[in-house]
Design a protein around this motif. Sequence first.
Motif, PDB file in Angstrom:
ATOM      1  N   ILE A 191      29.081  61.709 -16.666  1.00  0.00           N
ATOM      2  CA  ILE A 191      28.002  61.399 -17.618  1.00  0.00           C
ATOM      3  C   ILE A 191      28.135  62.162 -18.932  1.00  0.00           C
ATOM      4  N   GLY A 192      28.946  63.229 -18.947  1.00  0.00           N
ATOM      5  CA  GLY A 192      29.132  63.995 -20.174  1.00  0.00           C
ATOM      6  C   GLY A 192      27.952  64.887 -20.503  1.00  0.00           C
ATOM      7  N   ILE A 193      28.118  65.693 -21.570  1.00  0.00           N
ATOM      8  CA  ILE A 193      27.089  66.659 -21.956  1.00  0.00           C
ATOM      9  C   ILE A 193      26.720  66.401 -23.419  1.00  0.00           C
ATOM     10  N   ASN A 242      30.647  70.620 -10.019  1.00  0.00           N
ATOM     11  CA  ASN A 242      29.950  69.975 -11.137  1.00  0.00           C
ATOM     12  C   ASN A 242      30.595  68.647 -11.496  1.00  0.00           C
ATOM     13  N   ALA A 243      31.951  68.640 -11.576  1.00  0.00           N
ATOM     14  CA  ALA A 243      32.647  67.412 -11.959  1.00  0.00           C
ATOM     15  C   ALA A 243      32.298  66.288 -10.982  1.00  0.00           C
ATOM     16  N   ILE A 244      32.236  66.621  -9.690  1.00  0.00           N
ATOM     17  CA  ILE A 244      31.917  65.613  -8.665  1.00  0.00           C
ATOM     18  C   ILE A 244      30.436  65.208  -8.763  1.00  0.00           C
ATOM     19  N   LYS A 245      29.561  66.235  -8.957  1.00  0.00           N
ATOM     20  CA  LYS A 245      28.116  65.973  -9.020  1.00  0.00           C
ATOM     21  C   LYS A 245      27.743  65.061 -10.184  1.00  0.00           C
ATOM     22  N   TYR A 246      28.358  65.327 -11.354  1.00  0.00           N
ATOM     23  CA  TYR A 246      27.940  64.606 -12.562  1.00  0.00           C
ATOM     24  C   TYR A 246      28.854  63.436 -12.917  1.00  0.00           C
ATOM     25  N   THR A 247      29.598  62.935 -11.900  1.00  0.00           N
ATOM     26  CA  THR A 247      30.423  61.742 -12.116  1.00  0.00           C
ATOM     27  C   THR A 247      29.951  60.646 -11.170  1.00  0.00           C
ATOM     28  N   GLY A 292      21.389  75.589 -11.711  1.00  0.00           N
ATOM     29  CA  GLY A 292      21.620  76.013 -13.092  1.00  0.00           C
ATOM     30  C   GLY A 292      22.291  77.371 -13.201  1.00  0.00           C
ATOM     31  N   LEU A 293      22.933  77.819 -12.126  1.00  0.00           N
ATOM     32  CA  LEU A 293      23.573  79.146 -12.162  1.00  0.00           C
ATOM     33  C   LEU A 293      25.100  79.066 -12.132  1.00  0.00           C
ATOM     34  N   GLY A 294      25.640  77.900 -11.711  1.00  0.00           N
ATOM     35  CA  GLY A 294      27.089  77.773 -11.492  1.00  0.00           C
ATOM     36  C   GLY A 294      27.946  78.133 -12.688  1.00  0.00           C
ATOM     37  N   LEU A 295      27.608  77.597 -13.860  1.00  0.00           N
ATOM     38  CA  LEU A 295      28.455  77.847 -15.033  1.00  0.00           C
ATOM     39  C   LEU A 295      28.309  79.278 -15.557  1.00  0.00           C
ATOM     40  N   SER A 296      27.123  79.878 -15.395  1.00  0.00           N
ATOM     41  CA  SER A 296      26.989  81.272 -15.862  1.00  0.00           C
ATOM     42  C   SER A 296      27.825  82.190 -14.962  1.00  0.00           C
ATOM     43  N   ILE A 297      27.940  81.827 -13.690  1.00  0.00           N
ATOM     44  CA  ILE A 297      28.786  82.600 -12.773  1.00  0.00           C
ATOM     45  C   ILE A 297      30.256  82.436 -13.196  1.00  0.00           C
ATOM     46  N   ARG A 351      17.548  65.628 -12.698  1.00  0.00           N
ATOM     47  CA  ARG A 351      18.797  65.125 -12.132  1.00  0.00           C
ATOM     48  C   ARG A 351      19.538  66.256 -11.396  1.00  0.00           C
ATOM     49  N   SER A 352      19.634  67.426 -12.052  1.00  0.00           N
ATOM     50  CA  SER A 352      20.333  68.552 -11.444  1.00  0.00           C
ATOM     51  C   SER A 352      19.662  68.951 -10.127  1.00  0.00           C
ATOM     52  N   ARG A 353      18.328  68.956 -10.149  1.00  0.00           N
ATOM     53  CA  ARG A 353      17.558  69.318  -8.965  1.00  0.00           C
ATOM     54  C   ARG A 353      17.848  68.349  -7.817  1.00  0.00           C
ATOM     55  N   ARG A 370      23.935  76.056 -25.083  1.00  0.00           N
ATOM     56  CA  ARG A 370      23.159  76.668 -23.999  1.00  0.00           C
ATOM     57  C   ARG A 370      23.764  76.463 -22.616  1.00  0.00           C
ATOM     58  N   ILE A 371      24.873  75.719 -22.540  1.00  0.00           N
ATOM     59  CA  ILE A 371      25.354  75.254 -21.243  1.00  0.00           C
ATOM     60  C   ILE A 371      25.718  76.391 -20.269  1.00  0.00           C
ATOM     61  N   PHE A 372      26.152  77.553 -20.794  1.00  0.00           N
ATOM     62  CA  PHE A 372      26.539  78.661 -19.904  1.00  0.00           C
ATOM     63  C   PHE A 372      25.386  79.633 -19.632  1.00  0.00           C
ATOM     64  N   ARG A 381      19.797  73.658 -17.531  1.00  0.00           N
ATOM     65  CA  ARG A 381      20.265  72.363 -17.030  1.00  0.00           C
ATOM     66  C   ARG A 381      19.911  71.304 -18.046  1.00  0.00           C
ATOM     67  N   VAL A 382      20.848  70.400 -18.326  1.00  0.00           N
ATOM     68  CA  VAL A 382      20.584  69.370 -19.334  1.00  0.00           C
ATOM     69  C   VAL A 382      19.404  68.524 -18.877  1.00  0.00           C
ATOM     70  N   ASP A 383      19.459  68.101 -17.626  1.00  0.00           N
ATOM     71  CA  ASP A 383      18.418  67.248 -17.076  1.00  0.00           C
ATOM     72  C   ASP A 383      17.941  67.900 -15.782  1.00  0.00           C
TER      73      ASP A 383
HETATM   74  P1  ADP Z   1      23.827  73.123 -11.941  1.00  0.00           P
HETATM   75  O1  ADP Z   1      23.638  73.856 -10.660  1.00  0.00           O
HETATM   76  O2  ADP Z   1      22.552  72.561 -12.492  1.00  0.00           O
HETATM   77  O3  ADP Z   1      24.938  72.123 -11.884  1.00  0.00           O
HETATM   78  P2  ADP Z   1      25.503  74.679 -13.770  1.00  0.00           P
HETATM   79  O4  ADP Z   1      25.271  76.030 -14.364  1.00  0.00           O
HETATM   80  O5  ADP Z   1      26.715  74.502 -12.937  1.00  0.00           O
HETATM   81  O6  ADP Z   1      24.193  74.302 -12.984  1.00  0.00           O
HETATM   82  O7  ADP Z   1      25.545  73.621 -14.941  1.00  0.00           O
HETATM   83  C1  ADP Z   1      24.508  73.643 -15.937  1.00  0.00           C
HETATM   84  C2  ADP Z   1      24.245  72.238 -16.450  1.00  0.00           C
HETATM   85  O8  ADP Z   1      25.377  71.764 -17.199  1.00  0.00           O
HETATM   86  C3  ADP Z   1      24.037  71.186 -15.355  1.00  0.00           C
HETATM   87  O9  ADP Z   1      22.703  71.135 -14.913  1.00  0.00           O
HETATM   88  C4  ADP Z   1      24.443  69.903 -16.068  1.00  0.00           C
HETATM   89  O10 ADP Z   1      23.352  69.435 -16.849  1.00  0.00           O
HETATM   90  C5  ADP Z   1      25.540  70.359 -17.034  1.00  0.00           C
HETATM   91  N1  ADP Z   1      26.913  70.143 -16.502  1.00  0.00           N
HETATM   92  C6  ADP Z   1      27.736  71.048 -15.932  1.00  0.00           C
HETATM   93  N2  ADP Z   1      28.926  70.507 -15.608  1.00  0.00           N
HETATM   94  C7  ADP Z   1      28.858  69.212 -16.001  1.00  0.00           C
HETATM   95  C8  ADP Z   1      29.778  68.108 -15.952  1.00  0.00           C
HETATM   96  N3  ADP Z   1      31.015  68.231 -15.440  1.00  0.00           N
HETATM   97  N4  ADP Z   1      29.365  66.912 -16.463  1.00  0.00           N
HETATM   98  C9  ADP Z   1      28.121  66.773 -16.987  1.00  0.00           C
HETATM   99  N5  ADP Z   1      27.213  67.770 -17.064  1.00  0.00           N
HETATM  100  C10 ADP Z   1      27.569  68.974 -16.578  1.00  0.00           C
END
Ligand code: ADP
Length: 269
Positions: free
Chosen positions: A191-193, A160-165, A220-225, A212-214, A200-202, A207-209
Motif C-alpha cells: 500500500i506504500g507510505i 511489515n512488508a507482508i502485513k502492508y501488502t 507501532g514499535l517495530g520500526l523504532s526497534i 488498519r495497523s491495529r 514520523r515513520i520511525f 502508525r499511518v493508519d
Molecule cells: P506497526 O506495528 O504498526 O506495523 P511499525 O513501527 O513497524 O509499526 O511501522 C509503523 C507504521 O509504518 C505502520 O503502522 C505502517 O503505517 C507503516 N509501515 C511500515 N512498514 C510499511 C510497509 N512496508 N508498507 C506500508 N506501510 C508501512
Amino acid sequence: LRERLPVAKTGDELERLSISLNNMIVRLEDAFQQNRRFIADASHELRTPLTIMRGELEAIVIQNQIAPEVQTKAVSILEEVERLTRIVEGLFAISRLDAGEAQKEMVRFDLAKLATNTAEQMCLLAEDKGIVVRCDNAQEVMVEGDRARMKQVVVNLLDNAIKYTPSGGKVTLSVSAQSGRASLEVEDTGIGIPAEAKPRIFERFFRVDKARSRDLGGAGLGLSIVKSICAAHGGKVDFYSTEGKGSRFVVELPLSRSNNEMGEKTNGL
Ligand code: ADP
C-alpha cells in the motif's frame, strides 16, 4: 560534582554557571535513567501475568466446550491479550536497547544467510496471505554484530512488508555489499507510505493508519526497534515509498573488517 562539561575555574559568575549547568545535565540524565528503569521494570512485571492469561485463554478456546457466543468473546479477548503481549514485548525490547544492550553478543556472521533463513521461516505467513517472498542473496556478506538483534531487524521489516501488502503481491529481500557497506533491502508491492508520514515513520507508536495497523496486530514499535538496532551497530535505515505502489526499506551496516580486507585482496588480484 559529576562533571559533564568542563567547569570554568574562574571563581566568578562563569564558574557558578558551569556548575549549575553540570548539575542540570546530571539531573536530566538521572531522570532519563529512572524513566528507562521504570519502563523496563513495568514491562518485565507485566510479562508473567500476560503469559498466564494467554495460556489459560488459549486452553479455553482450543477446548471449545463453552457456549458459541462465549467462545466468540473468548477468541476476541485472546486477540486483545496477544496484542497487549506484543506491545509489552516491544516496550521491553526498547528499554533494553535504550540501556545499551543492542550489542550484547558481538559475533562475525553472514548477513545474507541470516536474512535467507529468516525469510524461509516467514514464508508460511506470506503464503497464507497469497504473497510471494523472493530472496536475492547470492553472495556472502560478513558483518559484525548481535545476531539475535539483527534477526529482529529482518523479522520486523519482512513482517511489515507482508502485513502492508495485499494478496497477490510480492516481497523481495536482497543482501549485498556495496562501497564498503553491507546493504539489506526489503521491497514490497504493497500500500506504500504517504509522503507526509515520512518524517514520523520511525517514531515510537507512530502508525499511518491506526485502525488498519491495529487490525493487523501492529503496535507501532517495530520500526523504532529497527532504527535503534541499526544505530547501535553503526548503521542506518531509510525507506523509499510510493503510495499505492509499494515500499523499499534499506538497511546499511559496516562490513566486517576482515570482509573488507578480503575484498581488497580479491580486487588486487
Ligand atoms: P506497526 O506495528 O504498526 O506495523 P511499525 O513501527 O513497524 O509499526 O511501522 C509503523 C507504521 O509504518 C505502520 O503502522 C505502517 O503505517 C507503516 N509501515 C511500515 N512498514 C510499511 C510497509 N512496508 N508498507 C506500508 N506501510 C508501512
